[in-house]
Motif scaffolding. Structure first.
Motif, PDB file in Angstrom:
ATOM      1  N   ASP A  80      25.758 -46.402 -56.179  1.00  0.00           N
ATOM      2  CA  ASP A  80      27.184 -46.680 -56.390  1.00  0.00           C
ATOM      3  C   ASP A  80      27.805 -45.734 -57.420  1.00  0.00           C
ATOM      4  O   ASP A  80      28.942 -45.288 -57.251  1.00  0.00           O
ATOM      5  CB  ASP A  80      27.366 -48.132 -56.841  1.00  0.00           C
ATOM      6  CG  ASP A  80      27.044 -49.136 -55.745  1.00  0.00           C
ATOM      7  OD1 ASP A  80      27.063 -48.747 -54.556  1.00  0.00           O
ATOM      8  OD2 ASP A  80      26.748 -50.301 -56.076  1.00  0.00           O
ATOM      9  N   LEU A 116      28.419 -42.400 -55.674  1.00  0.00           N
ATOM     10  CA  LEU A 116      29.487 -42.516 -54.678  1.00  0.00           C
ATOM     11  C   LEU A 116      30.862 -42.658 -55.337  1.00  0.00           C
ATOM     12  O   LEU A 116      31.856 -42.131 -54.840  1.00  0.00           O
ATOM     13  CB  LEU A 116      29.217 -43.712 -53.763  1.00  0.00           C
ATOM     14  CG  LEU A 116      28.002 -43.610 -52.832  1.00  0.00           C
ATOM     15  CD1 LEU A 116      27.820 -44.916 -52.060  1.00  0.00           C
ATOM     16  CD2 LEU A 116      28.138 -42.443 -51.873  1.00  0.00           C
ATOM     17  N   LYS A 173      24.058 -41.651 -45.648  1.00  0.00           N
ATOM     18  CA  LYS A 173      25.002 -42.227 -44.683  1.00  0.00           C
ATOM     19  C   LYS A 173      26.319 -42.587 -45.369  1.00  0.00           C
ATOM     20  O   LYS A 173      27.413 -42.273 -44.857  1.00  0.00           O
ATOM     21  CB  LYS A 173      24.382 -43.467 -44.041  1.00  0.00           C
ATOM     22  CG  LYS A 173      25.290 -44.228 -43.072  1.00  0.00           C
ATOM     23  CD  LYS A 173      24.524 -45.387 -42.448  1.00  0.00           C
ATOM     24  CE  LYS A 173      25.411 -46.218 -41.528  1.00  0.00           C
ATOM     25  NZ  LYS A 173      26.407 -47.016 -42.278  1.00  0.00           N
ATOM     26  N   LYS A 174      26.238 -43.242 -46.531  1.00  0.00           N
ATOM     27  CA  LYS A 174      27.443 -43.642 -47.256  1.00  0.00           C
ATOM     28  C   LYS A 174      28.238 -42.427 -47.723  1.00  0.00           C
ATOM     29  O   LYS A 174      29.478 -42.409 -47.648  1.00  0.00           O
ATOM     30  CB  LYS A 174      27.066 -44.520 -48.458  1.00  0.00           C
ATOM     31  CG  LYS A 174      26.447 -45.854 -48.102  1.00  0.00           C
ATOM     32  CD  LYS A 174      27.452 -46.763 -47.416  1.00  0.00           C
ATOM     33  CE  LYS A 174      26.884 -48.149 -47.166  1.00  0.00           C
ATOM     34  NZ  LYS A 174      27.839 -49.025 -46.450  1.00  0.00           N
ATOM     35  N   TRP A 175      27.528 -41.397 -48.206  1.00  0.00           N
ATOM     36  CA  TRP A 175      28.200 -40.179 -48.679  1.00  0.00           C
ATOM     37  C   TRP A 175      28.935 -39.485 -47.534  1.00  0.00           C
ATOM     38  O   TRP A 175      30.085 -39.053 -47.678  1.00  0.00           O
ATOM     39  CB  TRP A 175      27.177 -39.248 -49.320  1.00  0.00           C
ATOM     40  CG  TRP A 175      27.792 -37.973 -49.837  1.00  0.00           C
ATOM     41  CD1 TRP A 175      27.960 -36.798 -49.157  1.00  0.00           C
ATOM     42  CD2 TRP A 175      28.355 -37.754 -51.134  1.00  0.00           C
ATOM     43  NE1 TRP A 175      28.573 -35.858 -49.950  1.00  0.00           N
ATOM     44  CE2 TRP A 175      28.831 -36.423 -51.172  1.00  0.00           C
ATOM     45  CE3 TRP A 175      28.493 -38.547 -52.275  1.00  0.00           C
ATOM     46  CZ2 TRP A 175      29.427 -35.875 -52.309  1.00  0.00           C
ATOM     47  CZ3 TRP A 175      29.088 -38.009 -53.411  1.00  0.00           C
ATOM     48  CH2 TRP A 175      29.554 -36.687 -53.417  1.00  0.00           C
ATOM     49  N   GLU A 230      20.758 -53.291 -44.384  1.00  0.00           N
ATOM     50  CA  GLU A 230      22.165 -53.703 -44.439  1.00  0.00           C
ATOM     51  C   GLU A 230      22.289 -55.215 -44.338  1.00  0.00           C
ATOM     52  O   GLU A 230      23.076 -55.839 -45.048  1.00  0.00           O
ATOM     53  CB  GLU A 230      22.948 -53.027 -43.302  1.00  0.00           C
ATOM     54  CG  GLU A 230      23.077 -51.521 -43.423  1.00  0.00           C
ATOM     55  CD  GLU A 230      24.287 -51.096 -44.241  1.00  0.00           C
ATOM     56  OE1 GLU A 230      24.913 -51.972 -44.875  1.00  0.00           O
ATOM     57  OE2 GLU A 230      24.599 -49.899 -44.235  1.00  0.00           O
ATOM     58  N   GLU A 257      30.108 -40.788 -44.829  1.00  0.00           N
ATOM     59  CA  GLU A 257      31.263 -41.576 -44.432  1.00  0.00           C
ATOM     60  C   GLU A 257      32.462 -41.308 -45.350  1.00  0.00           C
ATOM     61  O   GLU A 257      33.610 -41.343 -44.912  1.00  0.00           O
ATOM     62  CB  GLU A 257      30.914 -43.071 -44.469  1.00  0.00           C
ATOM     63  CG  GLU A 257      29.956 -43.502 -43.366  1.00  0.00           C
ATOM     64  CD  GLU A 257      29.494 -44.946 -43.536  1.00  0.00           C
ATOM     65  OE1 GLU A 257      29.846 -45.559 -44.576  1.00  0.00           O
ATOM     66  OE2 GLU A 257      28.783 -45.445 -42.651  1.00  0.00           O
TER      67      GLU A 257
END
Length: 376
Positions: free
Chosen positions: A93, A96, A118-120, A362, A122
């Motif tokens: 977190d 990000l 994956k989060k980065w 998830e 997005e």
């Protein structure tokens, strides 16, 4: 006659070859052309920001001055290794959100790398951030209890905690918060594995939402008295507060080793690792070199050299002293560290379990609100 390399020698060769390629690539970005011209002026000093998890803190802090001295001798550049310590989920977190901009990152487990990537992507239009990574040390996640309680109730795994509740026996339980720490995620994962009698790699998202599994895990979590920020901090808190504060908890094996002497001296009994019969999930503590806008060529070189340094036999031996199992095959375990006098076993007596899918990870975060003790 063809000579075959011994397995340990072969592994070391592969490790050395991999690091050699990274160092060569780093130097190639700095020196260009046949005259070896610098890309920009060689700096007198640089900062290397290292974001990592708390269970490695004592090892990394001991290594910091040694690395800085080694790097200066090797490259003639003063490097200041800036350390940021937190839990794995929180470290994701922080990056990000842009709160911390590390050049190197070491979560507790490589299972977080695809999740973070994956989060980065997005958030940054598909742009990748993970460059190279390699495991630093190994540590299984174990169920831990005070010696007298583990022996009295013959605790072998998480199902035994559930059975204690069914028999009306009160106990106090805890683990790091899964929303902040890898250790908390693994603790929650192993509770679901015990509920369903399935290994992590066989779990499905639907398994985690089944009524029976939710009831089983919720029963164990109803005994929770504390959800710590990270695994390292949690182990220290348990040893400081004693068996009246907490009976059983989930942490990394190295946390048991580091806190056993303090617990034994303060409370007259130590904390001991229970290796669940189904098996254990290993945390491999990878060093991840980031490919971000704030990582310049000199920081990248320092990051590659940090990886090189942390895998050196003498530095891996220091990791063993702090309770980690080495990835360098030339380094052996110390029987005085890995033994009953530190609450663990020299040889892990159960299988190494494969990690769950990203979808299961998830779902774990989603069901956590359903099973956690709301009063903690």
């Amino acid at each position: 006659m063809i000579k075959m390399l011994p397995k340990r020698g072969y592994l070391l060769l592969i490790t050395g070859f991999f690091i050699g390629l990274l160092v060569f690539a780093g130097l190639s970005r700095i020196y260009q052309g046949s005259q070896a011209t610098f890309v920009g002026e060689k700096p007198e000093s640089i900062e290397l920001v290292f974001l990592y998890t708390s269970e490695k803190d004592s090892w990394i802090k001991a290594v910091k001055p040694l690395y800085e001295k080694w790097f200066y001798k090797r490259h003639g550049i003063k490097v200041n290794l800036v350390l940021y310590v937190t839990g794995t989920h929180e470290s994701v977190d922080l990056i990000l959100q842009g709160s911390v901009k590390p050049h190197v990152w070491s979560p507790a487990s490589s299972i977080w790398i695809p999740f973070f990537e994956k989060k980065w992507k997005e958030m940054h239009g598909g742009e990748t951030i993970v460059s190279e990574w390699y495991p630093l040390v190994l540590s299984p996640v174990v169920l831990v209890g005070w010696e007298d309680l583990v022996e009295k109730y013959n605790i072998k795994g998480y199902r035994d905690l559930y059975l204690l509740d069914r028999q009306g026996i009160d106990f106090k339980y805890g683990h790091p918060d899964p929303m902040l720490s890898n250790g908390g995620v693994i603790a929650l994962l192993m509770e679901f594995c015990a509920a369903l009698n399935k290994t992590p790699d066989r779990l499905t998202p639907n398994d985690l939402t089944s009524k029976e599994a939710i009831e089983f895990v919720k029963t164990i979590e109803s005994h929770a008295v504390y959800y710590g920020k990270s695994t390292g901090f949690f182990g220290s808190w348990a040893a400081d507060n004693g068996p009246e504060a907490i009976s059983f908890f989930t942490v990394y094996e190295n946390v048991v080793i580091e806190n056993y002497p303090k617990a034994k001296a303060k409370w007259g009994q130590g904390i001991v690792a229970v290796y669940p019969k189904m098996g254990v999930v290993y945390s491999d503590h990878p060093l991840v070199i980031l490919n971000a806008s704030w990582v310049g060529v000199w920081e990248r070189l320092a990051a590659i050299e940090l990886l090189n340094f942390l895998l050196k036999p003498e530095i891996q031996e220091m990791a063993v002293e702090h309770g980690f199992r080495p990835v360098n095959p030339l380094v052996s375990l110390d029987g005085e560290v890995f033994g009953p006098e530190h609450g663990v076993l020299y040889k892990v007596p159960v299988l190494a379990l494969k990690p769950p899918s990203g979808e299961v990870m998830e779902t774990l975060f989603e069901v956590w609100v359903l099973v956690r003790n709301p009063g903690v």
